[in-house]
Write a protein that holds these residues in place. Structure first.
Motif, PDB file in Angstrom:
ATOM      1  N   ASN A   1     -25.193 -32.580 -17.459  1.00 33.69           N
ATOM      2  CA  ASN A   1     -26.361 -31.486 -18.033  1.00 33.69           C
ATOM      3  C   ASN A   1     -24.776 -29.731 -18.366  1.00 33.69           C
ATOM      4  O   ASN A   1     -23.738 -30.026 -18.472  1.00 33.69           O
ATOM      5  N   PRO A   2     -25.369 -29.617 -19.803  1.00 35.45           N
ATOM      6  CA  PRO A   2     -24.682 -28.443 -20.748  1.00 35.45           C
ATOM      7  C   PRO A   2     -24.342 -27.082 -19.820  1.00 35.45           C
ATOM      8  O   PRO A   2     -24.134 -26.289 -19.797  1.00 35.45           O
ATOM      9  N   GLN A   3     -25.196 -26.655 -17.632  1.00 39.19           N
ATOM     10  CA  GLN A   3     -25.181 -25.260 -17.978  1.00 39.19           C
ATOM     11  C   GLN A   3     -24.005 -25.595 -17.321  1.00 39.19           C
ATOM     12  O   GLN A   3     -24.289 -24.761 -15.456  1.00 39.19           O
ATOM     13  N   THR A   4     -23.012 -25.696 -17.740  1.00 44.47           N
ATOM     14  CA  THR A   4     -21.855 -26.329 -16.424  1.00 44.47           C
ATOM     15  C   THR A   4     -21.370 -24.877 -16.248  1.00 44.47           C
ATOM     16  O   THR A   4     -20.348 -24.098 -14.892  1.00 44.47           O
ATOM     17  N   GLU A   5     -20.963 -23.970 -17.500  1.00 43.53           N
ATOM     18  CA  GLU A   5     -20.854 -22.564 -17.494  1.00 43.53           C
ATOM     19  C   GLU A   5     -21.454 -21.693 -15.985  1.00 43.53           C
ATOM     20  O   GLU A   5     -20.750 -21.160 -14.735  1.00 43.53           O
ATOM     21  N   LYS A   6     -22.950 -21.563 -16.047  1.00 39.92           N
ATOM     22  CA  LYS A   6     -23.338 -21.057 -14.391  1.00 39.92           C
ATOM     23  C   LYS A   6     -23.217 -21.578 -14.189  1.00 39.92           C
ATOM     24  O   LYS A   6     -23.491 -20.282 -12.552  1.00 39.92           O
ATOM     25  N   ARG A   7     -23.307 -22.865 -13.319  1.00 39.29           N
ATOM     26  CA  ARG A   7     -22.964 -23.685 -11.667  1.00 39.29           C
ATOM     27  C   ARG A   7     -21.653 -23.142 -11.801  1.00 39.29           C
ATOM     28  O   ARG A   7     -21.290 -22.864 -10.495  1.00 39.29           O
ATOM     29  N   GLU A   8     -20.129 -23.094 -12.740  1.00 36.33           N
ATOM     30  CA  GLU A   8     -19.004 -22.717 -12.223  1.00 36.33           C
ATOM     31  C   GLU A   8     -19.045 -21.310 -11.599  1.00 36.33           C
ATOM     32  O   GLU A   8     -18.696 -21.179 -10.156  1.00 36.33           O
ATOM     33  N   VAL A   9     -19.665 -20.043 -12.433  1.00 33.55           N
ATOM     34  CA  VAL A   9     -19.667 -18.877 -11.753  1.00 33.55           C
ATOM     35  C   VAL A   9     -20.166 -18.909 -10.227  1.00 33.55           C
ATOM     36  O   VAL A   9     -19.799 -17.809  -9.570  1.00 33.55           O
ATOM     37  N   PHE A  10     -22.179 -19.698 -10.238  1.00 28.21           N
ATOM     38  CA  PHE A  10     -22.667 -19.550  -9.032  1.00 28.21           C
ATOM     39  C   PHE A  10     -21.549 -20.489  -7.665  1.00 28.21           C
ATOM     40  O   PHE A  10     -22.135 -20.068  -6.405  1.00 28.21           O
ATOM     41  N   GLU A  11     -21.200 -20.943  -7.570  1.00 28.67           N
ATOM     42  CA  GLU A  11     -20.504 -21.808  -6.894  1.00 28.67           C
ATOM     43  C   GLU A  11     -19.152 -21.357  -6.667  1.00 28.67           C
ATOM     44  O   GLU A  11     -18.700 -21.082  -5.934  1.00 28.67           O
ATOM     45  N   ARG A  12     -18.696 -20.316  -7.421  1.00 31.47           N
ATOM     46  CA  ARG A  12     -17.819 -19.683  -7.547  1.00 31.47           C
ATOM     47  C   ARG A  12     -18.095 -18.378  -6.664  1.00 31.47           C
ATOM     48  O   ARG A  12     -16.660 -18.105  -5.753  1.00 31.47           O
ATOM     49  N   ASN A  13     -19.158 -17.793  -6.510  1.00 28.46           N
ATOM     50  CA  ASN A  13     -20.114 -16.720  -5.487  1.00 28.46           C
ATOM     51  C   ASN A  13     -20.362 -17.382  -4.308  1.00 28.46           C
ATOM     52  O   ASN A  13     -19.970 -16.269  -3.458  1.00 28.46           O
ATOM     53  N   ILE A  14     -20.536 -18.597  -3.896  1.00 29.74           N
ATOM     54  CA  ILE A  14     -21.088 -19.569  -2.863  1.00 29.74           C
ATOM     55  C   ILE A  14     -20.007 -19.230  -2.510  1.00 29.74           C
ATOM     56  O   ILE A  14     -19.722 -18.755  -0.487  1.00 29.74           O
ATOM     57  N   ARG A  15     -18.326 -20.107  -2.360  1.00 32.33           N
ATOM     58  CA  ARG A  15     -17.594 -19.806  -1.702  1.00 32.33           C
ATOM     59  C   ARG A  15     -17.272 -18.402  -1.812  1.00 32.33           C
ATOM     60  O   ARG A  15     -16.660 -17.863   0.144  1.00 32.33           O
ATOM     61  N   ALA A  16     -17.080 -16.953  -2.806  1.00 29.61           N
ATOM     62  CA  ALA A  16     -16.797 -16.144  -1.927  1.00 29.61           C
ATOM     63  C   ALA A  16     -17.406 -15.431  -1.022  1.00 29.61           C
ATOM     64  O   ALA A  16     -17.236 -14.576  -0.307  1.00 29.61           O
ATOM     65  N   GLU A  17     -18.633 -15.961  -0.779  1.00 34.30           N
ATOM     66  CA  GLU A  17     -19.514 -14.989   0.055  1.00 34.30           C
ATOM     67  C   GLU A  17     -18.452 -16.173   1.937  1.00 34.30           C
ATOM     68  O   GLU A  17     -19.750 -15.307   3.112  1.00 34.30           O
ATOM     69  N   GLY A  18     -18.249 -17.003   1.118  1.00 34.18           N
ATOM     70  CA  GLY A  18     -17.822 -17.447   2.539  1.00 34.18           C
ATOM     71  C   GLY A  18     -18.206 -18.763   3.371  1.00 34.18           C
ATOM     72  O   GLY A  18     -17.440 -19.524   4.118  1.00 34.18           O
ATOM     73  N   LEU A  19     -19.261 -19.731   2.257  1.00 38.01           N
ATOM     74  CA  LEU A  19     -19.401 -20.837   2.928  1.00 38.01           C
ATOM     75  C   LEU A  19     -18.667 -22.318   2.349  1.00 38.01           C
ATOM     76  O   LEU A  19     -18.307 -22.002   1.150  1.00 38.01           O
ATOM     77  N   GLN A  20     -19.018 -23.192   2.837  1.00 36.83           N
ATOM     78  CA  GLN A  20     -17.682 -24.277   2.739  1.00 36.83           C
ATOM     79  C   GLN A  20     -18.721 -25.462   2.071  1.00 36.83           C
ATOM     80  O   GLN A  20     -19.660 -25.496   2.102  1.00 36.83           O
ATOM     81  N   MET A  21     -18.119 -25.735   0.989  1.00 35.94           N
ATOM     82  CA  MET A  21     -18.866 -26.616   0.277  1.00 35.94           C
ATOM     83  C   MET A  21     -17.516 -28.137  -0.193  1.00 35.94           C
ATOM     84  O   MET A  21     -16.401 -28.267  -0.057  1.00 35.94           O
TER      85      MET A  21
END
Length: 947
Positions: free
Chosen positions: A136-156
């Motif tokens: 899927n070409p939407q890589t950049e959006k996922r990167e930002v989203f997952e970085r914010n997921i970790r910033a909220e304290g969720l483990q991935m």
């Protein structure tokens, strides 16, 4: 089938008496702690050694190690869409890499590592799953989203699919700190120890739900339990036996989803939310996990349940428990309050259908038992000398009235003396059903801690935001700027949408008009058919084929309606999701209701009413003669229409609801078996198994509610013409409950647990159907059935005229009085039959009879209406007015007499309020006394002191 948490479901397994309630957020059935549960089979041998201190130390070390690795990940990998967290899947769901807890030397249970419910360390439970494709070409959006997921304290943690390396699963886990923080923000109510000191915290007051369901949920306390919004400052007051299980799985998933809906995926204005990433294809799917398999090799009676999903399957979704009550508390615990309320309503509706089905069956059986004593059907069967005029042009022959003997008897089964009583009963029943549902809903809301729950202010829909982002105004509640839709723009869109609705209703009317043309054309075709069976029953064959064609048109138009409703709803640009859902629901209901019932309304109120009379028939486009009723009346056509449509639609809906997902899932399992074999498939982790299931409908419970609401309309609107409708609905709903349960537990991915206080806009629709049913049943009895003409004849024109009697002896001669005479030579050329009727008497017929109240051909005004016609018409209008006013008065009286809250529930709520006030007063008094002692101790005294 009443939806309640009766012990009839549970006691069959436990042999105990089940209670009725469990509050949100108590300890969950964890797979790694099954040895502590009553229902769960033991896997670990218990010992007398207390390892609590050792485990606490190991948890602290593991926590530090996790934080350390999280910090390393945050530094070394700003983008997580690469494979830094990716573990390649295998059939055991394990890897050669050391997990975090294994680094510090902790022994990880193998079961947790292989069941697919935990991270690779076997300790962090998976709370949510995201799925995307690497291509899927939407890589950049996922990167930002997952970085914010970790910033909220969720483990991935990431892992590739076993069946397709392009598919990546993102496993999310919420630690205790994150859960506590957002549970406080979301006002999640949790159980706590009641103490007097707590009451001094104003604004943080508890309420006391009903008793907990100990035997259904053995991890709960036996006593009643107070609940209050979770607060980290007062955490010591809450009943926390284990932090890992304090928030149940449904609550954990809801908290994680709440976080994901508020995270940015682009460094821009309002580019937030998981829903947008799903809609633009960045992620393929997002769902919470089921709690394991719903099947077990061992019996639940001897070994207990493997998990809540297994327990639901055995006690709710299995066909062997179709006659038992639903375990609503467990349904609510696993699927959330919104789905729990749907099944509670469906169970209540099914339970209320029992008296309606019984009375309807009684009306039908009354018709069967009085059939041999019915004077009207006797006269029809004995009328061999009465020759009826042809019912269509040219090809339809003359027929004896006695030829319709069977149809006259069938009509009596549905149109008899008990029909009026049943119509009144069903109108009252609909009111009682709705009023008692309000009471039941109040009990459930109290039971499930929803009394004080209010939906938080909804977020603006992304489409609305994108459309009106240039115009803003201050939100009067939050005080923040938000997009604004001008009043003129909103009105213009509503007008266009209403025009679209009107156009689609016209399309339905056009389809009905097409069916009418088909009926008037094919009557002549079937009358000239070679087969005697069809030729002699041309009208029944016409009605049957028209109903089947009408059903096919209904199914085809339903597909079109869904697309049109979506287009019109999006054209309106509703501000929030609930506004969008209500608008879409109303449109779809209007379309489906008109589509399903338009032909029924035509048969009930228009068929045979405007045909004219022999020699002066009314025609469509001056060509086709309008269809007439059968000599025994139009009610038989209405019964056939309702019976066929109801049975076919319910059968089709049940197939599409369960058959389609079964076929899809079977095909997926077949491909997996071919590629990996049976053993490989059973070793798939849970996220892989759930991903291969069907997702829940995009509109949530909309299809489930719509099917039942339309059925409710069939059950009430034309019930006077088809008393067996409640019985058919009851049989269908008994199957429907288990079909839906089986579908939710086994065929669908686990839906996100959502909260709701009631069934929403559907209640208003049900009330509208209840009002419409009174009107339609009044017209069916007055216009469609022969109840009024028979009553007028019995009291005014029959042998008992003026005597105040209306028995069967008073109906002697009714058939002859209800038929008019026509001179055959007065037929129009295009209506004149090919047969002259000589087969009846050996010579051509001079006269034939037809159903109407008209003067004979040799009267001063040939074929004019008789006085009896005007008497019948006046009686019909008077009956409609009296019936409607009487039934509406009864309905309003019942609504007034039945309170919305049961007395015991109202008393309990008042008792709780009183106790809270007493606690507050005692705490305040204690505080003032303490302050007074301190002032005296410090040598200070005040005059005019209070108290």
């Amino acid at each position: 089938m009443e939806a309640s948490s009766s012990g009839s479901t549970i006691s069959s397994v436990t042999g105990g008496k089940a209670k009725s309630h469990q509050p949100e957020g108590r300890e969950d059935l964890q797979v790694n702690q099954l040895e502590t549960q009553i229902w769960i089979k033991p896997d670990i041998q218990k010992t007398d050694v207390d390892f609590s201190e050792i485990l606490n130390a190991i948890q602290e070390i593991a926590k530090d190690v996790n934080i350390f690795f999280d910090e390393l990940e945050g530094v070394n990998s700003p983008s997580k869409d690469d494979d830094s967290l990716l573990h390649h899947g295998n059939l055991t769901s394990t890897s050669d890499d050391a997990s975090r807890l294994e680094v510090v030397g902790e022994e990880v249970p193998d079961k947790n590592k292989t069941n697919g419910l935990y991270f690779r360390d076997g300790k962090c439970r998976i709370d949510y799953i995201l799925v995307y494709r690497k291509s899927n070409p939407q890589t950049e959006k996922r990167e930002v989203f997952e970085r914010n997921i970790r910033a909220e304290g969720l483990q991935m943690e990431k892992e590739s699919s076993l069946t397709n390396s392009d598919i990546i699963f993102v496993k999310l886990h919420a630690p205790w700190e994150v859960l506590g923080k957002y549970a406080e923000l979301m006002n999640v109510r949790m159980p706590f120890r009641i103490e007097k000191q707590i009451s001094r915290f104003r604004g943080w007051l508890p309420r006391k739900p009903m008793k907990l369901d100990k035997e259904t949920l053995p991890d709960l306390e036996e006593n009643d339990c107070y609940t209050a919004p979770f607060s980290q400052q007062r955490i010591h007051h809450f009943i926390i036996h284990n932090k890992d299980t304090f928030f149940n799985n449904a609550t954990r998933s809801r908290i994680v989803h709440h976080i994901l809906q508020r995270l940015k995926y682009e460094e821009g204005k309002n580019k937030i939310g998981l829903n947008r990433l799903l809609s633009n294809g960045s992620y393929e799917a997002a769902f919470p996990l089921h709690e394991g398999s719903y099947r077990s090799k061992n019996s639940i009676k001897t070994h207990g349940a493997e998990n809540h999903r297994h327990l639901l399957y055995e006690c709710w979704a299995s066909w062997g428990v179709w006659y038992k009550y639903q375990p609503l508390d467990l349904v609510r615990r696993y699927f959330g309050e919104k789905i729990g309320l749907y099944f509670a309503w469906l169970g209540w509706y099914t339970g209320m259908l029992f008296p309606a089905a019984f009375i309807g069956l009684f009306v039908f059986l009354y018709g069967v038992t009085t059939l041999n004593h019915c004077q009207v059907s006797k006269e029809v069967c004995q009328a061999t000398d009465i020759i009826m005029c042809p019912i269509c042009d040219k090809y339809c022959p003359f027929m004896r009235l006695s030829d319709s003997c069977i149809y006259a008897k069938v009509t009596h089964l549905f149109d008899n003396g008990a029909t009026v009583f049943f119509a009144v009963f069903m109108a009252v029943w609909a009111t009682v059903f709705l009023e008692f549902w309000k009471r039941r809903r109040a009990v459930i809301a109290y039971d499930w801690d929803l009394i004080d729950w209010e939906e938080e202010e909804e977020e603006i829909r992304p489409q609305f935001e994108a459309k009106y982002s240039k115009k803003e105004r201050m939100n009067p509640i939050s005080g923040k700027p938000e997009p604004y839709q001008a009043f003129a723009d909103k009105c213009s869109r509503l007008i266009v949408s209403a025009s679209g609705i009107f156009f689609m209703i016209c399309v339905v009317i056009a389809a009905v008009f097409g069916i009418v043309i088909y009926r008037v054309v094919t009557v002549s075709t079937f009358a000239a058919f070679k087969w005697a069976l069809i030729r002699n029953n041309s009208q029944v064959a016409t009605t049957g084929t028209a109903v089947c064609i009408n059903f096919c048109i209904i199914m085809l138009l339903n597909v079109l309606y869904e697309k049109v409703a979506l287009f019109l709803t999006n054209l309106e640009q509703p501000r929030t999701e609930s506004e969008w859902e209500n608008s879409f629901t109303l449109k779809m209901f209007l379309f489906q209701f008109v589509n399903l019932n338009s032909s029924t309304f035509y048969i009930a109120f228009f068929l045979g009413r405007f045909t004219g009379h022999p020699g002066a028939y009314l025609r469509l486009i001056n060509r086709w003669r309008l269809e007439e009723c059968h000599p025994s009346g139009c009610l038989i056509d209405l019964c056939m229409q309702m019976g066929i449509i109801m049975v076919l639609k319910q059968t089709w809906n049940n197939f599409m609801e369960l058959g389609y997902p079964l076929i899809q899932n079977w095909w997926t399992r077949r491909k997996l078996r071919q590629e990996y074999g049976t053993q490989g498939k059973t070793s798939f982790p849970q996220w892989e198994k759930d991903y291969n299931l069907q997702p829940m409908n995009a509109y949530g419970l909309f299809d489930e509610y719509l099917e039942m609401i339309l059925q409710f309309g069939f059950t009430t609107i034309f019930v006077a013409a088809f008393p067996l409708a409640p019985l058919l609905a009851l049989l269908n709903n008994i199957i429907e409950i288990r079909l839906d349960a089986y579908k939710f537990v086994t065929q669908w991915r686990r839906p996100l647990a959502s909260r709701a206080k009631d069934i929403g806009i559907w209640y208003g629709i049900l009330e509208g159907i209840g009002i419409l049913s009174v009107i339609t049943n009044a017209f069916v009895i007055a216009v469609t059935s022969d109840f009024i003409p028979r009553l007028v004849y019995a009291y005014k024109y029959g042998p008992c005229a003026g005597q105040g009697e209306a028995g069967q002896k008073c109906m002697v001669g009714y058939v002859n009085a209800s038929l008019s005479v026509f001179l055959v030579s007065d037929f129009e050329n295009r209506s004149e039959p090919t047969s002259n009727g000589s087969e009846f008497s050996g010579s051509p017929l001079k006269y034939c009879r037809y159903r109407d109240y008209r003067d004979p051909p040799h009267s001063p005004v040939p074929y004019g209406y008789t006085l009896q016609f005007w008497h019948v018409l006046a009686a019909r209008l008077a009956f409609i007015i009296v019936f409607e006013h009487l039934v509406f008065c009864i309905k309003n009286l019942i609504s007034y007499l039945i309170p919305d809250l049961p007395k015991d529930l109202r008393d309990r709520m008042r008792r709780e309020k009183y106790l809270i006030q007493e606690m507050m007063y005692e705490a305040e008094l204690e505080r003032l006394q303490k302050e007074r002692k301190e002032r005296k101790k410090n040598g200070k005294s005040y005059h005019n002191e209070w108290p």
